[in-house]
Design a protein around this motif. Structure first.
Motif, PDB file in Angstrom:
ATOM      1  N   GLU A 134       0.854  -1.185   0.000  1.00 19.67           N
ATOM      2  CA  GLU A 134       0.000   0.000   0.000  1.00 19.67           C
ATOM      3  C   GLU A 134       0.886   1.230   0.000  1.00 19.67           C
ATOM      4  O   GLU A 134       1.880   1.299   0.721  1.00 19.67           O
ATOM      5  N   SER A 135       0.520   2.189  -0.848  1.00 17.22           N
ATOM      6  CA  SER A 135       1.219   3.462  -0.890  1.00 17.22           C
ATOM      7  C   SER A 135       0.194   4.527  -1.228  1.00 17.22           C
ATOM      8  O   SER A 135      -0.578   4.366  -2.181  1.00 17.22           O
ATOM      9  N   MET A 136       0.138   5.575  -0.456  1.00 13.05           N
ATOM     10  CA  MET A 136      -0.807   6.676  -0.657  1.00 13.05           C
ATOM     11  C   MET A 136      -2.244   6.157  -0.749  1.00 13.05           C
ATOM     12  O   MET A 136      -3.007   6.544  -1.615  1.00 13.05           O
ATOM     13  N   LYS A 137      -2.586   5.212   0.116  1.00  9.01           N
ATOM     14  CA  LYS A 137      -3.925   4.620   0.227  1.00  9.01           C
ATOM     15  C   LYS A 137      -4.346   3.819  -0.997  1.00  9.01           C
ATOM     16  O   LYS A 137      -5.516   3.548  -1.193  1.00  9.01           O
ATOM     17  N   MET A 138      -3.381   3.437  -1.836  1.00  8.95           N
ATOM     18  CA  MET A 138      -3.673   2.591  -2.994  1.00  8.95           C
ATOM     19  C   MET A 138      -2.903   1.294  -2.854  1.00  8.95           C
ATOM     20  O   MET A 138      -1.724   1.297  -2.489  1.00  8.95           O
ATOM     21  N   GLU A 139      -3.562   0.180  -3.127  1.00  8.64           N
ATOM     22  CA  GLU A 139      -2.895  -1.116  -3.069  1.00  8.64           C
ATOM     23  C   GLU A 139      -2.334  -1.479  -4.435  1.00  8.64           C
ATOM     24  O   GLU A 139      -2.974  -1.238  -5.461  1.00  8.64           O
ATOM     25  N   THR A 140      -1.142  -2.048  -4.432  1.00  6.06           N
ATOM     26  CA  THR A 140      -0.468  -2.479  -5.658  1.00  6.06           C
ATOM     27  C   THR A 140       0.029  -3.903  -5.449  1.00  6.06           C
ATOM     28  O   THR A 140       0.653  -4.197  -4.427  1.00  6.06           O
ATOM     29  N   THR A 141      -0.235  -4.776  -6.413  1.00  7.37           N
ATOM     30  CA  THR A 141       0.262  -6.139  -6.356  1.00  7.37           C
ATOM     31  C   THR A 141       1.608  -6.191  -7.052  1.00  7.37           C
ATOM     32  O   THR A 141       1.746  -5.771  -8.200  1.00  7.37           O
ATOM     33  N   ILE A 142       2.605  -6.695  -6.355  1.00  4.36           N
ATOM     34  CA  ILE A 142       3.960  -6.829  -6.905  1.00  4.36           C
ATOM     35  C   ILE A 142       4.090  -8.250  -7.439  1.00  4.36           C
ATOM     36  O   ILE A 142       3.804  -9.223  -6.718  1.00  4.36           O
ATOM     37  N   THR A 143       4.523  -8.384  -8.688  1.00  3.06           N
ATOM     38  CA  THR A 143       4.604  -9.699  -9.333  1.00  3.06           C
ATOM     39  C   THR A 143       6.048 -10.093  -9.640  1.00  3.06           C
ATOM     40  O   THR A 143       6.940  -9.252  -9.688  1.00  3.06           O
ATOM     41  N   ALA A 144       6.232 -11.373  -9.879  1.00  6.08           N
ATOM     42  CA  ALA A 144       7.562 -11.915 -10.189  1.00  6.08           C
ATOM     43  C   ALA A 144       7.984 -11.479 -11.593  1.00  6.08           C
ATOM     44  O   ALA A 144       7.218 -11.647 -12.544  1.00  6.08           O
ATOM     45  N   PRO A 145       9.206 -10.938 -11.741  1.00  3.48           N
ATOM     46  CA  PRO A 145       9.675 -10.512 -13.059  1.00  3.48           C
ATOM     47  C   PRO A 145      10.124 -11.686 -13.928  1.00  3.48           C
ATOM     48  O   PRO A 145      10.303 -11.537 -15.130  1.00  3.48           O
ATOM     49  N   ARG A 146      10.308 -12.848 -13.304  1.00  2.00           N
ATOM     50  CA  ARG A 146      10.762 -14.044 -14.037  1.00  2.00           C
ATOM     51  C   ARG A 146      10.440 -15.278 -13.217  1.00  2.00           C
ATOM     52  O   ARG A 146      10.067 -15.183 -12.057  1.00  2.00           O
ATOM     53  N   ASP A 147      10.605 -16.455 -13.825  1.00  2.00           N
ATOM     54  CA  ASP A 147      10.478 -17.703 -13.083  1.00  2.00           C
ATOM     55  C   ASP A 147      11.657 -17.826 -12.129  1.00  2.00           C
ATOM     56  O   ASP A 147      12.759 -17.349 -12.423  1.00  2.00           O
ATOM     57  N   GLY A 148      11.454 -18.467 -10.997  1.00  2.00           N
ATOM     58  CA  GLY A 148      12.544 -18.662 -10.053  1.00  2.00           C
ATOM     59  C   GLY A 148      12.049 -19.235  -8.748  1.00  2.00           C
ATOM     60  O   GLY A 148      10.926 -19.728  -8.642  1.00  2.00           O
ATOM     61  N   VAL A 149      12.921 -19.166  -7.762  1.00  2.00           N
ATOM     62  CA  VAL A 149      12.616 -19.630  -6.417  1.00  2.00           C
ATOM     63  C   VAL A 149      12.818 -18.446  -5.476  1.00  2.00           C
ATOM     64  O   VAL A 149      13.808 -17.721  -5.591  1.00  2.00           O
ATOM     65  N   VAL A 150      11.879 -18.263  -4.561  1.00  2.00           N
ATOM     66  CA  VAL A 150      12.003 -17.174  -3.589  1.00  2.00           C
ATOM     67  C   VAL A 150      13.162 -17.505  -2.661  1.00  2.00           C
ATOM     68  O   VAL A 150      13.171 -18.541  -2.001  1.00  2.00           O
TER      69      VAL A 150
END
Length: 165
Positions: free
Chosen positions: A125-141
């Motif tokens: 959340e930033s400035m009362k807006m939610e944003t989903t962050i996605t994976a830029p590539r395949d991989g392992v966390v």
């Protein structure tokens, strides 16, 4: 700190410092006095050394488009950390960074979990807006750097990835 800009496939290292009348642009052994002011008809007036020119400038993310003297130039800003990662054979996509300051609303993955490109990793959340962050590539966390409700600055590493084995 030196910043890198790509222009026509070449990367230029530049540094900007303040002067009495505006700024100084340092690159290599050269230094130029520069300034940017509002110009005529929506253009910007670019001062370089002792000359001035009208230019139209548009910015989208790290891309800057400059229309000057009938020519259009496309510059791309290269973040110093991305450039350092490239020198060390790491990938900038190994680190998922915050696009703006904010707080973690929810973490959707955990360490050692396999992810695919485009998969949701966390919600911020930033400035009362939610944003989903996605994976830029395949991989392992590899590491989840922030927990729910923790705050962070722009460009903070949120999640680190490693290649799948």
């Amino acid at each position: 700190m030196y910043h890198g800009f790509e222009l026509e496939g070449a990367t230029f290292d530049v540094q900007l410092s303040k002067s009495a009348t505006g700024y100084r642009l340092h690159f290599g052994q050269r230094t130029l006095d520069v300034n940017l002011r509002p110009g005529r008809s929506g253009a910007a007036c670019v001062f370089v050394g002792t000359s001035d020119k009208d230019a139209f400038i548009a910015k989208k993310g790290d891309d800057v488009y400059v229309h000057l003297d009938g020519e259009t130039y496309h510059l791309r800003y290269r973040h110093p950390l991305d450039r350092l990662a490239a020198l060390s054979d790491a990938s900038a996509e190994d680190h998922v960074r915050a696009p703006m300051p904010g707080a973690v609303v929810s973490v959707l993955v955990k360490a050692q979990e396999s992810v695919t490109r485009g998969q949701a990793l966390l919600v911020m959340e930033s400035m009362k807006m939610e944003t989903t962050i996605t994976a830029p590539r395949d991989g392992v966390v590899k590491v989840v750097h922030h927990e729910t409700a923790q705050t962070f600055d722009r460009d903070s590493v949120l999640i680190s990835l490693e290649p799948q084995t």
